[in-house]
Structures are given as structure tokens and as C-alpha cells.
Design a protein around this motif. Structure first.
Motif, PDB file in Angstrom:
ATOM      1  N   UNK A  77       0.921  -1.062  -0.020  1.00  0.00           N
ATOM      2  CA  UNK A  77       0.132   0.039  -0.019  1.00  0.00           C
ATOM      3  C   UNK A  77       0.846   1.267  -0.160  1.00  0.00           C
ATOM      4  N   UNK A  78       0.815   2.124  -1.130  1.00  0.00           N
ATOM      5  CA  UNK A  78       1.342   3.247  -1.319  1.00  0.00           C
ATOM      6  C   UNK A  78       1.153   3.989  -2.405  1.00  0.00           C
ATOM      7  N   UNK A  79       1.627   5.162  -2.688  1.00  0.00           N
ATOM      8  CA  UNK A  79       1.487   5.961  -3.834  1.00  0.00           C
ATOM      9  C   UNK A  79       2.726   5.406  -5.036  1.00  0.00           C
ATOM     10  N   UNK A  80       2.183   5.066  -6.192  1.00  0.00           N
ATOM     11  CA  UNK A  80       3.411   4.822  -7.006  1.00  0.00           C
ATOM     12  C   UNK A  80       3.629   5.619  -8.128  1.00  0.00           C
ATOM     13  N   UNK A  81       4.650   6.073  -8.397  1.00  0.00           N
ATOM     14  CA  UNK A  81       4.688   7.185  -9.522  1.00  0.00           C
ATOM     15  C   UNK A  81       5.620   6.543 -10.796  1.00  0.00           C
ATOM     16  N   UNK A  82       5.328   6.696 -11.793  1.00  0.00           N
ATOM     17  CA  UNK A  82       5.927   6.502 -13.141  1.00  0.00           C
ATOM     18  C   UNK A  82       6.411   7.972 -13.438  1.00  0.00           C
ATOM     19  N   UNK A  83       7.986   7.876 -13.930  1.00  0.00           N
ATOM     20  CA  UNK A  83       8.496   9.217 -14.334  1.00  0.00           C
ATOM     21  C   UNK A  83       9.369   8.829 -15.728  1.00  0.00           C
ATOM     22  N   UNK A  84       9.539  10.174 -16.258  1.00  0.00           N
ATOM     23  CA  UNK A  84      10.429   9.998 -17.676  1.00  0.00           C
ATOM     24  C   UNK A  84      11.144  10.833 -17.507  1.00  0.00           C
ATOM     25  N   UNK A  85      12.624  10.671 -17.989  1.00  0.00           N
ATOM     26  CA  UNK A  85      13.512  11.810 -18.223  1.00  0.00           C
ATOM     27  C   UNK A  85      14.075  11.909 -19.461  1.00  0.00           C
ATOM     28  N   UNK A  86      14.761  12.934 -19.930  1.00  0.00           N
ATOM     29  CA  UNK A  86      15.278  12.806 -21.251  1.00  0.00           C
ATOM     30  C   UNK A  86      16.912  12.412 -21.035  1.00  0.00           C
ATOM     31  N   UNK A  87      17.647  12.366 -22.339  1.00  0.00           N
ATOM     32  CA  UNK A  87      18.940  11.849 -22.337  1.00  0.00           C
ATOM     33  C   UNK A  87      19.811  12.441 -21.022  1.00  0.00           C
ATOM     34  N   UNK A  88      19.667  13.797 -20.542  1.00  0.00           N
ATOM     35  CA  UNK A  88      20.454  14.227 -19.466  1.00  0.00           C
ATOM     36  C   UNK A  88      20.201  13.419 -18.397  1.00  0.00           C
ATOM     37  N   UNK A  89      18.945  13.475 -17.905  1.00  0.00           N
ATOM     38  CA  UNK A  89      18.348  12.825 -16.672  1.00  0.00           C
ATOM     39  C   UNK A  89      18.518  13.669 -15.623  1.00  0.00           C
ATOM     40  N   UNK A  90      18.689  14.832 -15.718  1.00  0.00           N
ATOM     41  CA  UNK A  90      18.682  15.672 -14.670  1.00  0.00           C
ATOM     42  C   UNK A  90      17.593  15.932 -13.815  1.00  0.00           C
ATOM     43  N   UNK A  91      16.489  15.837 -14.422  1.00  0.00           N
ATOM     44  CA  UNK A  91      15.063  16.039 -14.077  1.00  0.00           C
ATOM     45  C   UNK A  91      14.160  15.030 -14.451  1.00  0.00           C
ATOM     46  N   UNK A  92      13.272  14.738 -13.386  1.00  0.00           N
ATOM     47  CA  UNK A  92      12.195  13.699 -13.633  1.00  0.00           C
ATOM     48  C   UNK A  92      10.954  14.328 -13.938  1.00  0.00           C
ATOM     49  N   UNK A  93      10.224  13.873 -15.116  1.00  0.00           N
ATOM     50  CA  UNK A  93       8.859  14.283 -14.997  1.00  0.00           C
ATOM     51  C   UNK A  93       7.784  13.293 -14.410  1.00  0.00           C
ATOM     52  N   UNK A  94       7.097  13.584 -13.498  1.00  0.00           N
ATOM     53  CA  UNK A  94       6.445  12.309 -12.988  1.00  0.00           C
ATOM     54  C   UNK A  94       4.951  12.444 -13.246  1.00  0.00           C
ATOM     55  N   UNK A  95       4.418  11.431 -13.297  1.00  0.00           N
ATOM     56  CA  UNK A  95       3.209  11.129 -13.482  1.00  0.00           C
ATOM     57  C   UNK A  95       2.217  11.658 -12.178  1.00  0.00           C
ATOM     58  N   UNK A  96       0.987  11.415 -12.336  1.00  0.00           N
ATOM     59  CA  UNK A  96       0.116  12.038 -11.063  1.00  0.00           C
ATOM     60  C   UNK A  96       0.079  11.207  -9.985  1.00  0.00           C
ATOM     61  N   UNK A  97       0.608   9.681 -10.314  1.00  0.00           N
ATOM     62  CA  UNK A  97       0.630   8.990  -9.353  1.00  0.00           C
ATOM     63  C   UNK A  97      -0.754   7.853  -9.130  1.00  0.00           C
ATOM     64  N   UNK A  98      -0.459   6.559  -9.031  1.00  0.00           N
ATOM     65  CA  UNK A  98      -1.899   5.912  -8.415  1.00  0.00           C
ATOM     66  C   UNK A  98      -1.430   5.241  -6.991  1.00  0.00           C
ATOM     67  N   UNK A  99      -2.583   5.562  -6.139  1.00  0.00           N
ATOM     68  CA  UNK A  99      -2.667   5.074  -4.932  1.00  0.00           C
ATOM     69  C   UNK A  99      -3.124   3.644  -4.778  1.00  0.00           C
ATOM     70  N   UNK A 100      -2.491   2.906  -4.439  1.00  0.00           N
ATOM     71  CA  UNK A 100      -2.667   1.577  -4.268  1.00  0.00           C
ATOM     72  C   UNK A 100      -3.042   1.241  -2.934  1.00  0.00           C
ATOM     73  N   UNK A 101      -4.177   0.707  -2.602  1.00  0.00           N
ATOM     74  CA  UNK A 101      -4.515   0.124  -1.116  1.00  0.00           C
ATOM     75  C   UNK A 101      -4.667  -1.278  -1.224  1.00  0.00           C
ATOM     76  N   UNK A 102      -4.098  -1.992  -0.360  1.00  0.00           N
ATOM     77  CA  UNK A 102      -4.051  -3.552  -0.205  1.00  0.00           C
ATOM     78  C   UNK A 102      -4.698  -3.813   1.050  1.00  0.00           C
ATOM     79  N   UNK A 103      -5.768  -4.512   0.974  1.00  0.00           N
ATOM     80  CA  UNK A 103      -6.666  -4.609   2.161  1.00  0.00           C
ATOM     81  C   UNK A 103      -6.339  -6.291   2.817  1.00  0.00           C
ATOM     82  N   UNK A 104      -6.347  -6.533   3.815  1.00  0.00           N
ATOM     83  CA  UNK A 104      -6.048  -7.917   4.212  1.00  0.00           C
ATOM     84  C   UNK A 104      -7.525  -8.831   4.121  1.00  0.00           C
TER      85      UNK A 104
END
Lengths: 113, 114
Positions: free
Chosen positions: B87-114
Motif C-alpha cells: 500500500x503506497x502511492x506509485x509514480x511513473x517518471x520519465x527523463x530525457x537523455x540528460x537525466x537531470x530532471x524527472x517528469x512524474x505522473x500524478x501517481x496511483x494510490x494503491x490500497x491493499x486490504x487484508x
């Protein structure tokens, strides 16, 4: 191995004030980058420093500034605070900054009233 | 301009279910890097994986697997036999060749219940 340390963890300011946030990277890491996280805009890149030089800057107004010291520690400053500056400010460090494998701190949560 | 889209805002599953988090990206660069990060409630983002644009091999790490398809500009993340600790928020991200900055998606909040 100590992780990335950010101080302060929480702070409350009023509009018009300024704030300085500090970040101590992992030992041996020379790249430090800063991100702003808000519910509306998500995670946005602020700037990245390597060996005291800013290599990249995000699309933020000039009120947002930063610097890096010779020991790789970094600070960011926000002047003339606005309500919209309320956010979690995350610092990340890496060895060179060019691989994207960043190690993040727990952030400084800024509330502007 | 680069853009990362995570269409799933929130996902809720029961423990032991498999779950896939979607990530679609846009970039004009031929060399780029894709990432997944996990953000637990404590706030710090934890690096999970990095893929460059020339490596379309899928990767498996324990219960985690990633499917990179350039043809559909997607980099999906699957958790097999989910656990409450996932359970957490998961982010996907993208960077260009330089890799100095990440462009993040808005995230997906995952809840795992017992």
C-alpha cells in the motif's frame, strides 16, 4: 549509511514571508535536486545542482532559488510566500544525477497561512 | 514536451490479488529513461526501477514485474500476490537523455486490504 536528511520537517509561515529549507545528501553524492509536491500539480521539478552548479531548472518563478555548498549540502529558498506555495518539498541526491536513480528525503512540509 | 499519464488514480485490491499499474508516456526524444518510484506514507520516494529507451526487455524482481512497450509508449508495473505493505502511492517518471530532471505522473494510490 545515513539517508537524505531534510530540515525542518514541518513549518508554518504566513504570506509574504520567506523560507529556507535544507538538505543534506547521502555521503559521496554530489547531485542534489529539489521537487515540489502538491495535491493539484503533483511532483514538479524545481532545480538540480552538481558540484555547486545549477544544471537544470524547472518552470518556477524567480521567488524559488537554491544553492549548493562545497560539501554538497543544499538549500532552497522561497521568498514572498504565497498560499499556493504550501507543499511538500522533497530533496533527492544521487552520485552524478544523470541516471535518475534518486534517493529522496522525507521532505519538508510547508504550510503558508 | 514530455508527459507521463497514470490514468488510475486509486486502486483497491484484496491481499494476494495481482494488480497492474498503468503508465503511458509522451516524448520526442529518442533516448529517454523511464522509472517507477514508490511513496509510502512516510513521504520519501523509493526508487524501484529504471529503464532506458533502448532496452525493452521486461524485468522481474520478486513479486514486481515491469512491461515496457515502445510501440504503445507504455511502461506498466505489476505486483503479483499483493501484500498490505505494498500500500503506497506509485509514480511513473520519465527523463530525457540528460537525466537531470524527472517528469512524474500524478501517481496511483494503491490500497491493499487484508
Amino acid at each position: 549509511k545515513a539517508g537524505v536528511t531534510q530540515t525542518p520537517r514541518y513549518l508554518i509561515k504566513t504570506r509574504g514571508q520567506q523560507v529556507t529549507l535544507s538538505c543534506s545528501p547521502i555521503s559521496g553524492h554530489r547531485s542534489v535536486s529539489w521537487y515540489q509536491q502538491t495535491p493539484g500539480q503533483g511532483l514538479q521539478f524545481l532545480f538540480e545542482y552538481f558540484s555547486e552548479t545549477q544544471r537544470n531548472k524547472g518552470n518556477f518563478p524567480g521567488r524559488f532559488s537554491g544553492r549548493q555548498f562545497s560539501n554538497s549540502r543544499s538549500e532552497m529558498n522561497v521568498s514572498t510566500l504565497e498560499l499556493g506555495d504550501s507543499a511538500l518539498y522533497l530533496c533527492a541526491s544521487s552520485v552524478r544525477g544523470d541516471t535518475g536513480e534518486l534517493f529522496f528525503g522525507e521532505g519538508s512540509r510547508l504550510t503558508v497561512l | 514536451a514530455q508527459k507521463v499519464t497514470q490514468a488510475q488514480t486509486e486502486i483497491s485490491v484484496v491481499e494476494k490479488e495481482d494488480v497492474t499499474l498503468d503508465c503511458v508516456y509522451e516524448t520526442r526524444d529518442t533516448t529517454y529513461y523511464l522509472f517507477w518510484y514508490k511513496q509510502p506514507p512516510s513521504g520519501e520516494l523509493v526508487f524501484l526501477i529504471r529503464r532506458n529507451s533502448f532496452d525493452e526487455q521486461n524485468e522481474i524482481s520478486g513479486r514486481y514485474s515491469w512491461n515496457f512497450q515502445k510501440s504503445t509508449s507504455s511502461f506498466n508495473f505489476t505486483i503479483t500476490a499483493s501484500q498490505v505493505v505494498d500500500s503506497a502511492v506509485y509514480f511513473c517518471a520519465l527523463s530525457s537523455n540528460s537525466g537531470y530532471a524527472l517528469n512524474f505522473g500524478k501517481g496511483t494510490s494503491l490500497l491493499v486490504t487484508p
